[in-house]
Write a protein that holds these residues in place. Sequence first.
Motif, PDB file in Angstrom:
ATOM      1  N   PHE A   1      32.657 -28.234  22.304  1.00  0.00           N
ATOM      2  CA  PHE A   1      32.696 -28.415  20.852  1.00  0.00           C
ATOM      3  C   PHE A   1      34.047 -28.974  20.417  1.00  0.00           C
ATOM      4  O   PHE A   1      34.127 -29.867  19.553  1.00  0.00           O
ATOM      5  CB  PHE A   1      32.424 -27.078  20.157  1.00  0.00           C
ATOM      6  CG  PHE A   1      32.485 -27.144  18.664  1.00  0.00           C
ATOM      7  CD1 PHE A   1      31.396 -27.596  17.926  1.00  0.00           C
ATOM      8  CD2 PHE A   1      33.636 -26.783  17.975  1.00  0.00           C
ATOM      9  CE1 PHE A   1      31.446 -27.671  16.537  1.00  0.00           C
ATOM     10  CE2 PHE A   1      33.699 -26.859  16.595  1.00  0.00           C
ATOM     11  CZ  PHE A   1      32.597 -27.301  15.872  1.00  0.00           C
ATOM     12  N   THR A   2      35.110 -28.467  20.999  1.00  0.00           N
ATOM     13  CA  THR A   2      36.448 -28.963  20.650  1.00  0.00           C
ATOM     14  C   THR A   2      36.599 -30.437  21.014  1.00  0.00           C
ATOM     15  O   THR A   2      37.194 -31.229  20.252  1.00  0.00           O
ATOM     16  CB  THR A   2      37.512 -28.123  21.374  1.00  0.00           C
ATOM     17  OG1 THR A   2      37.364 -26.745  20.999  1.00  0.00           O
ATOM     18  CG2 THR A   2      38.907 -28.585  21.017  1.00  0.00           C
ATOM     19  N   ALA A   3      36.049 -30.835  22.179  1.00  0.00           N
ATOM     20  CA  ALA A   3      36.133 -32.248  22.582  1.00  0.00           C
ATOM     21  C   ALA A   3      35.349 -33.137  21.628  1.00  0.00           C
ATOM     22  O   ALA A   3      35.820 -34.224  21.221  1.00  0.00           O
ATOM     23  CB  ALA A   3      35.620 -32.400  24.007  1.00  0.00           C
ATOM     24  N   LEU A   4      34.145 -32.716  21.226  1.00  0.00           N
ATOM     25  CA  LEU A   4      33.352 -33.500  20.274  1.00  0.00           C
ATOM     26  C   LEU A   4      34.054 -33.594  18.924  1.00  0.00           C
ATOM     27  O   LEU A   4      34.079 -34.660  18.289  1.00  0.00           O
ATOM     28  CB  LEU A   4      31.972 -32.867  20.105  1.00  0.00           C
ATOM     29  CG  LEU A   4      30.997 -33.041  21.272  1.00  0.00           C
ATOM     30  CD1 LEU A   4      29.752 -32.197  21.049  1.00  0.00           C
ATOM     31  CD2 LEU A   4      30.622 -34.508  21.441  1.00  0.00           C
TER      32      LEU A   4
ATOM     33  N   ILE B   1      35.159 -37.186  17.153  1.00  0.00           N
ATOM     34  CA  ILE B   1      34.683 -37.558  15.812  1.00  0.00           C
ATOM     35  C   ILE B   1      35.849 -37.658  14.843  1.00  0.00           C
ATOM     36  O   ILE B   1      35.910 -38.573  13.991  1.00  0.00           O
ATOM     37  CB  ILE B   1      33.638 -36.543  15.320  1.00  0.00           C
ATOM     38  CG1 ILE B   1      32.396 -36.576  16.222  1.00  0.00           C
ATOM     39  CG2 ILE B   1      33.245 -36.809  13.877  1.00  0.00           C
ATOM     40  CD1 ILE B   1      31.367 -35.520  15.893  1.00  0.00           C
ATOM     41  N   SER B   2      36.806 -36.737  14.971  1.00  0.00           N
ATOM     42  CA  SER B   2      37.975 -36.779  14.086  1.00  0.00           C
ATOM     43  C   SER B   2      38.774 -38.063  14.301  1.00  0.00           C
ATOM     44  O   SER B   2      39.303 -38.655  13.340  1.00  0.00           O
ATOM     45  CB  SER B   2      38.854 -35.553  14.345  1.00  0.00           C
ATOM     46  OG  SER B   2      39.991 -35.566  13.510  1.00  0.00           O
ATOM     47  N   ALA B   3      38.837 -38.544  15.552  1.00  0.00           N
ATOM     48  CA  ALA B   3      39.549 -39.804  15.818  1.00  0.00           C
ATOM     49  C   ALA B   3      38.847 -40.977  15.144  1.00  0.00           C
ATOM     50  O   ALA B   3      39.499 -41.889  14.586  1.00  0.00           O
ATOM     51  CB  ALA B   3      39.648 -40.023  17.322  1.00  0.00           C
TER      52      ALA B   3
ATOM     53  N   LEU C   1      27.632 -42.420  12.628  1.00  0.00           N
ATOM     54  CA  LEU C   1      28.160 -41.439  13.606  1.00  0.00           C
ATOM     55  C   LEU C   1      27.099 -40.999  14.611  1.00  0.00           C
ATOM     56  O   LEU C   1      27.312 -40.055  15.368  1.00  0.00           O
ATOM     57  CB  LEU C   1      28.704 -40.205  12.866  1.00  0.00           C
ATOM     58  CG  LEU C   1      29.838 -40.452  11.871  1.00  0.00           C
ATOM     59  CD1 LEU C   1      30.233 -39.141  11.190  1.00  0.00           C
ATOM     60  CD2 LEU C   1      31.040 -41.071  12.569  1.00  0.00           C
ATOM     61  N   ARG C   2      25.954 -41.706  14.620  1.00  0.00           N
ATOM     62  CA  ARG C   2      24.850 -41.283  15.481  1.00  0.00           C
ATOM     63  C   ARG C   2      25.248 -41.315  16.953  1.00  0.00           C
ATOM     64  O   ARG C   2      24.886 -40.428  17.730  1.00  0.00           O
ATOM     65  CB  ARG C   2      23.640 -42.179  15.241  1.00  0.00           C
ATOM     66  CG  ARG C   2      22.403 -41.756  16.047  1.00  0.00           C
ATOM     67  CD  ARG C   2      21.215 -42.666  15.788  1.00  0.00           C
ATOM     68  NE  ARG C   2      20.744 -42.549  14.423  1.00  0.00           N
ATOM     69  CZ  ARG C   2      20.904 -43.496  13.505  1.00  0.00           C
ATOM     70  NH1 ARG C   2      21.546 -44.616  13.808  1.00  0.00           N
ATOM     71  NH2 ARG C   2      20.439 -43.335  12.286  1.00  0.00           N
ATOM     72  N   SER C   3      25.987 -42.332  17.353  1.00  0.00           N
ATOM     73  CA  SER C   3      26.352 -42.453  18.775  1.00  0.00           C
ATOM     74  C   SER C   3      27.219 -41.287  19.243  1.00  0.00           C
ATOM     75  O   SER C   3      27.163 -40.880  20.407  1.00  0.00           O
ATOM     76  CB  SER C   3      27.086 -43.783  19.003  1.00  0.00           C
ATOM     77  OG  SER C   3      28.266 -43.831  18.212  1.00  0.00           O
ATOM     78  N   LEU C   4      28.016 -40.756  18.317  1.00  0.00           N
ATOM     79  CA  LEU C   4      28.867 -39.617  18.691  1.00  0.00           C
ATOM     80  C   LEU C   4      28.088 -38.304  18.721  1.00  0.00           C
ATOM     81  O   LEU C   4      28.351 -37.435  19.554  1.00  0.00           O
ATOM     82  CB  LEU C   4      30.037 -39.500  17.703  1.00  0.00           C
ATOM     83  CG  LEU C   4      31.004 -40.690  17.678  1.00  0.00           C
ATOM     84  CD1 LEU C   4      32.041 -40.496  16.578  1.00  0.00           C
ATOM     85  CD2 LEU C   4      31.691 -40.849  19.029  1.00  0.00           C
TER      86      LEU C   4
END
Length: 441
Positions: free
Chosen positions: A41-44, A48-50, A117-120
């Motif tokens: 979760f932290t990696a996702l 997304i934040s980037a 943001l679908r790809s993420l």
Amino acid sequence: MTSQKLIRRALIVWIIVCLLSSVLLYAEQIRRQFWERDREFTALFSSISAVLTQNESVLPLLNGDEDLMALRKKFPQILALEKTHDRALDAARVEPLDDEQYWLYNPWRQIRVLVDLRSLLTTAHEFSPLHINLSATIPEPSTAFWHWQRDFPQHTQRFTLTADAEPRWLNIRWVLFPLLFLGWAGIVAVGAGVVWQRLQRQNAERRAWYYQHARLNTLGEITAGIVHEINQPLTATQTWIQGAQRQLVQENTQAASHALGAALTQTQRIGELLKRFREHVVQEKVTLSEIDLAECWQHVGNLLEHERRNEHITVSHHFPPQAASVQADRLWLEQVLHNLLSNAIQAQQENARGWVHISSQRKNGVTEIIMTDGGPGFSPEALQNAFMPFYSGREKGIGLGMTLTESLMMRMNGSITLDNAPQGGAQIVLQLEPGKGAAHE
């Protein structure tokens, strides 16, 4: 503790530690699943934040005339670029299109970009579901076992990333459990072996101590018995010798000779007592013979003549012809009667005139010797404990006289019973079976 009991306890301990460690191992594996989901979760969230940060950085640089294809090569999340007209500066900067796409506005340049943001959100992950809240509405409470929720720090894109996951209860490393059980079995087995060796060593030390203590007690009992039995004839010998000395000073040779003869009799009795003690220790065979009660009692009375006179004790007897003799060992019977008469004399020290009477009777082939006295009789405690070693009703008593008396009666195939006479005083009954010629070890 027996070996079977130790094995049962070791098995119980093994089961308990296996259950506890199994629960802890299972919980640890579930905890590891949680930390794996948490890192995911932290990696996702970071990825997304980037992307959101890129959006805020590139939007002020656009004027609406850029080539979309070239722009998408650098920023693939941007699907469209459009110009706007007369959009207020304080209007919303974000306009959601669906759950994964939204328009991001720049009112100063009057442009907007469509962000996808679908790809993420559709990358491989273990969450069900993984959702980004593009609006300011509060999401519904989650019912999942694990739930994550975190707000993005971007100024213009105040989104919230939420994720749910369930533990994979059966997707754990089951092979660890047999290894754990085997490990605990080895540890418990080693521990049980150590405990068993320690118990065996303690039991051996305890048995050795008991044997040593028993030997010391036996030696002490024999020594005390010897002291108890030879103390009276030694005292009588001393008294007779002192009397002989006084008679010699008075030149009364006949009385001195009588006193020395009595002292010699006492020393001979000491020798016989020591001989009998030796026979008792080495378990030699003793042959019972016909003993005349009147003669035996007369000899005992003579041995205690000095004590009887000092305490003013009257002694009487009645041995009818049908019960005038018994099958016994002469010295042992004299020793028994000597102990009983001596106790009766000592029990009547407070009486001005004491008495002791002994009689016999024959019942069904068994000879009963009954001794009564004018003393206070036996207390309830004495009746219960009289034959226990080292129990004495007198302050200075050794407590072995009655014990030895009972032992001698048993070795002569007889018995002894203590009671209080109806008219008062003690009543002691000795029973001796004829058993002529019987040998007793």
